[in-house]
Design an enzyme around this catalytic site. Structure first.
Site, PDB file in Angstrom:
ATOM      1  N   GLU A   1       0.773  -1.180   0.111  1.00  0.00           N
ATOM      2  CA  GLU A   1      -0.057  -0.006  -0.102  1.00  0.00           C
ATOM      3  C   GLU A   1       0.931   1.242  -0.068  1.00  0.00           C
ATOM      4  OE1 GLU A   1      -2.439   0.075   3.301  1.00  0.00           O
ATOM      5  OE2 GLU A   1      -3.861  -1.754   2.699  1.00  0.00           O
TER       6      GLU A   1
ATOM      7  N   ASP B   1      -5.946   8.865   9.715  1.00  0.00           N
ATOM      8  CA  ASP B   1      -4.640   8.369  10.191  1.00  0.00           C
ATOM      9  C   ASP B   1      -4.332   8.945  11.277  1.00  0.00           C
ATOM     10  OD1 ASP B   1      -3.990   6.910   8.042  1.00  0.00           O
ATOM     11  OD2 ASP B   1      -3.996   8.893   6.583  1.00  0.00           O
TER      12      ASP B   1
ATOM     13  N   TYR C   1     -10.701  -4.780   3.472  1.00  0.00           N
ATOM     14  CA  TYR C   1      -9.678  -4.105   4.500  1.00  0.00           C
ATOM     15  C   TYR C   1     -10.382  -4.042   5.837  1.00  0.00           C
ATOM     16  CZ  TYR C   1      -5.865  -1.360   6.561  1.00  0.00           C
ATOM     17  OH  TYR C   1      -5.027  -0.847   7.355  1.00  0.00           O
TER      18      TYR C   1
END
Length: 280
Positions: free
Chosen positions: A51, A62, A177
């Site tokens: 990734e 994040d 994911y």
């Protein structure tokens, strides 16, 4: 139909009876040359899928480590075209390892969606993870990406309930994911027992492989998660290894590549030691 690199890699992992290691690094961190060297070294160190984060000024999903990496990359001049150039350079010596671009929609929108999709395919990108586009906005990027030949990988979380899950999975391709913890990246450790239950629940709805990330930092954790998942995703730990190897001015040093790639090797060993029914 041509088998995608992602599908081919997961088929190979199943034949080996093991889970895969998915590694995340931010493109251009701490600069393009150092980042390219890291990207190029990942497969030999044990990364099965890569990734590559597209730096963005407001990476809301994040944690501090990846936010700082985005800032370093942007300050060093990283752009979407330069990120695609990194993939092109990688493809000159590796045509097998899947590369997934991960990030946010704004840089793609600014670049021009159709131009971005065409350039990504030409560069050798295999899929996208765009964290701020929900299924309700699939017309915006997901469906055009699938039409262009790119996998569109969706995130499922601990709060994705049975009613929501089918909608999340409807146009997902490549793999799912699973975000193992609620919150931002790199801030807590996943619970292997809960992860195993969540993976089973997702697999009841889709034949796609399930990769598990967020919070995996050590080979031991990677091995535990590999006991249930088809792949283990590690990002913040690798980005932190980059940060900890830099000099006082934030520049790469002779320690940067070894710090990251040696960690990838130990993580790969942890994942490969766990041979389970999930990958069999």
């Amino acid at each position: 139909m041509t088998v995608s690199r992602i599908d081919a890699r997961f088929a190979a992992l199943r034949s080996e009876g093991r889970a895969g290691l998915v590694t995340f690094l931010t493109a251009g961190d701490p600069d393009q040359a150092a980042s390219q060297a890291l990207l190029d070294g990942l497969p030999a160190a044990g990364a099965d899928i890569i990734e590559l984060g597209m730096p963005f000024t407001d990476p809301m999903a994040d944690g501090p480590a990846i936010q700082a990496a985005s800032l370093r990359a942007l300050q060093a001049g990283q752009t979407v075209p330069k990120t695609l150039d990194m993939v092109r350079a990688f493809r000159r010596h590796d045509d097998a390892t899947p590369i997934v671009l991960m990030g946010y929609f704004n840089p793609i929108h600014s670049y021009g969606r159709d131009r971005f999709l065409a350039d990504a395919v030409e560069a050798g990108v295999d899929g996208l993870i765009i964290v701020d586009l929900p299924p309700e906005e699939d017309d915006e990027l997901c469906l055009p990406a699938l039409e262009a030949g790119l996998a569109f990988i969706r995130l499922a979380t601990p709060t994705t309930d049975e009613k929501r899950l089918p909608k999340v999975l409807a146009n997902t391709s490549g793999f799912v994911y699973y975000v193992s913890i609620a919150g931002i990246t790199g801030t807590a450790a996943p619970d292997p027992a809960r992860v195993a239950k969540a993976v089973d629940r997702i697999k009841a709805h889709t034949p796609l492989p399930v990769a598990v990330g967020f919070g995996v930092k050590t080979p031991e954790q990677a091995g535990e998660i590999a006991g249930a998942a088809d792949a283990v995703v590690v990002g913040s730990a690798l980005v932190s290894a980059v940060a900890n190897s830099l000099d006082s001015g934030g520049k790469a040093t002779a320690a940067t590549a070894p710090a990251v790639l040696d960690l990838v090797r130990t993580l790969a060993e942890g994942v490969r030691a766990a041979r389970t029914g999930a990958a069999a």
